[in-house]
Design an enzyme around this catalytic site. Structure first.
Site, PDB file in Angstrom:
ATOM      1  N   HIS A   1     -15.057 -38.423  -4.586  1.00  0.00           N
ATOM      2  CA  HIS A   1     -14.967 -36.998  -4.232  1.00  0.00           C
ATOM      3  C   HIS A   1     -13.870 -36.373  -5.082  1.00  0.00           C
ATOM      4  CE1 HIS A   1     -13.956 -33.501  -1.693  1.00  0.00           C
ATOM      5  NE2 HIS A   1     -15.118 -33.653  -1.097  1.00  0.00           N
TER       6      HIS A   1
ATOM      7  N   ASP B   1      -9.756 -43.546   0.105  1.00  0.00           N
ATOM      8  CA  ASP B   1     -10.287 -42.311   0.671  1.00  0.00           C
ATOM      9  C   ASP B   1     -11.219 -42.717   1.812  1.00  0.00           C
ATOM     10  OD1 ASP B   1     -11.823 -40.130   1.366  1.00  0.00           O
ATOM     11  OD2 ASP B   1     -12.412 -39.596  -0.677  1.00  0.00           O
TER      12      ASP B   1
ATOM     13  N   GLN C   1     -15.258 -40.838   4.714  1.00  0.00           N
ATOM     14  CA  GLN C   1     -16.586 -41.237   5.188  1.00  0.00           C
ATOM     15  C   GLN C   1     -16.579 -42.633   5.814  1.00  0.00           C
ATOM     16  OE1 GLN C   1     -18.890 -38.996   5.179  1.00  0.00           O
ATOM     17  NE2 GLN C   1     -17.914 -37.518   3.826  1.00  0.00           N
TER      18      GLN C   1
ATOM     19  N   LYS D   1     -14.455 -34.798  10.468  1.00  0.00           N
ATOM     20  CA  LYS D   1     -15.643 -35.607  10.210  1.00  0.00           C
ATOM     21  C   LYS D   1     -15.873 -36.657  11.297  1.00  0.00           C
ATOM     22  CE  LYS D   1     -15.107 -35.100   5.178  1.00  0.00           C
ATOM     23  NZ  LYS D   1     -16.199 -34.181   4.873  1.00  0.00           N
TER      24      LYS D   1
ATOM     25  N   CYS E   1     -18.933 -31.849  -4.160  1.00  0.00           N
ATOM     26  CA  CYS E   1     -17.573 -32.116  -4.650  1.00  0.00           C
ATOM     27  C   CYS E   1     -17.521 -33.453  -5.390  1.00  0.00           C
ATOM     28  CB  CYS E   1     -16.562 -32.093  -3.516  1.00  0.00           C
ATOM     29  SG  CYS E   1     -16.358 -30.465  -2.764  1.00  0.00           S
TER      30      CYS E   1
END
Length: 406
Positions: free
Chosen positions: A121, A198, A201, A224, A361
């Site tokens: 991302h 990251d 997700q 999220k 993104c």
């Protein structure tokens, strides 16, 4: 796991959009919120609302207890050693920027390397581009396999003794690729590098154990994972956070302020300048309670069953191109022939089906895929096989609508 009962916990899903029952398939962008989270935030503003840490009055004490209680819930949720390692911020982007602006810019030189992947991302690309420009370090990329996965052989050949930072997504927001974080961390550490993950997700969809992964930093967003927008978490190993300088300065994060010099509070507060996102933290704590009660392993299993069902159904649609590996998280990114993804999403929306369209993104990844944009359906704990059926029916109708281009 009673999916219908869970779905009924999300009031926003009980509505029609453009004359059809809503099918929400955009949780990778932002998840919906259960009533327990909505009520927790509402109760905070109705009965507690006050600033934290500084006040000695009753409301201030209650607010502080809720805020710091949420930090403890996060600690348990990701199995960190201490709440001192849990930094509240605005989200994944803010967390990654803290590491890049503080740790990277403090420690890198022009002889060093930062290693990332093309699937990242933008939030896990641009901070490292900027850190490389500031320090003179070299930015390197681990190549992708044809299916959008990483080969550990490529990881080993890209990371060298000059590598100081490896930054990688736990799960790709486009391809659904689940990266082998533990193995990448081991390779990074063998070469003297730190690993930054990251987790935007990852944390919402699977059990995260930062000690088992042995990651040095792990960033994720509340919005999220059923929590409000504007609240996120940066986990960092204490030994690194202790030596890092704050990136925001002002109230809350200081110990003593003199006319020409100041000192900082201890962890975690030295990274939380200004009035913090108190209601967001309260909502995040409630979201963690909600997810924990259901069970992260149950959520992961449900999504795996759902994405497998969706993949089989979608493969029956001619001219539908699906990107990414066979084994994936609950994300399916696709294109329908030569129809622009925005047009696909618009026609689906006219049928009450919400998907994401664009470059997500992830423009370097779009270039690697040799497309300008894609459509994306992403699943979460409240989605059902009936939602998948609606998506398939919607795509068939979309194809009929644009019949001239096929």
């Amino acid at each position: 796991m009673d999916i219908l009962s869970i779905k009924n916990s999300f009031p926003i899903l009980d509505q029609e959009v453009n004359g059809s029952p809503l099918v929400y398939l955009d949780s990778a962008a932002s998840s919906q919120k259960p009533i327990s989270v909505i009520e927790a935030v509402d109760s905070y503003y109705r009965t507690v609302n006050s600033n934290v840490h500084r006040g000695v009055h009753t409301l201030g004490t209650r607010a502080t207890d809720l805020y710091e209680g949420a930090r403890e819930k996060v600690r348990r949720f990701i199995n960190a050693d201490s709440t001192a390692e849990i930094i509240f911020n605005r989200g994944t982007t803010a967390g990654l920027n803290i590491v890049a602006s503080s740790y990277a810019c403090q420690n890198l030189t022009e002889n060093d390397e930062i290693v990332i992947t093309p699937m990242e991302h933008h939030s896990n690309i641009i901070p490292w581009q900027q850190a490389a420009k500031i320090t003179g370090a070299t930015l390197k990329y681990i190549p992708l396999q044809e299916d959008g996965t990483l080969s550990l052989d490529d990881v080993r050949s890209t990371i060298t003794k000059n590598t100081k930072i490896v930054a990688v997504a736990h799960v790709s927001n486009v391809l659904g690729t689940v990266n082998p974080i533990k193995e990448i961390a081991e390779i990074a550490h063998e070469n003297g590098a730190v690993i930054v993950v990251d987790g935007a997700q990852g944390a919402p969809h699977t059990t995260v154990d930062v000690k088992a992964l042995d990651c040095d930093f792990y960033a994720f967003s509340g919005h999220k994972m059923c929590a409000p927008t504007g609240i996120g978490v940066l986990y960092g190993k204490r030994k690194y956070l202790e030596i890092m300088e704050p990136v925001e300065f002002g109230g809350e994060m200081i110990d003593f302020v003199n006319l020409y010099d100041s000192t900082w509070k201890e962890l975690p507060w030295k990274f939380e300048g200004g009035t913090p996102i108190i209601a967001g933290a309260v909502g995040l704590g409630a979201a963690i309670d909600f997810l924990t009660e259901i069970g992260m392993d149950n959520i992961y299993q449900h999504e795996q069953e759902l994405v497998a069902y969706a993949m089989e159904k979608l493969k029956t649609i001619d001219d539908l191109i699906i990107y990414g590996p066979k084994q994936r998280a609950g994300v399916i990114t696709f294109n329908l022939g030569d129809v622009h993804p925005h047009d696909v999403a618009t026609v689906l929306d006219s049928q009450g089906i919400a998907v994401r369209a664009g470059h997500h993104c992830a423009q370097p990844l779009m270039k690697w895929l040799e497309v300008t944009a894609t459509a994306r359906a992403s699943f979460y704990l409240y989605n059902t096989k009936e939602d998948v059926d609606r998506l398939v029916e919607g795509l068939i109708k979309t194809k009929e609508y644009f019949g001239d281009v096929f």
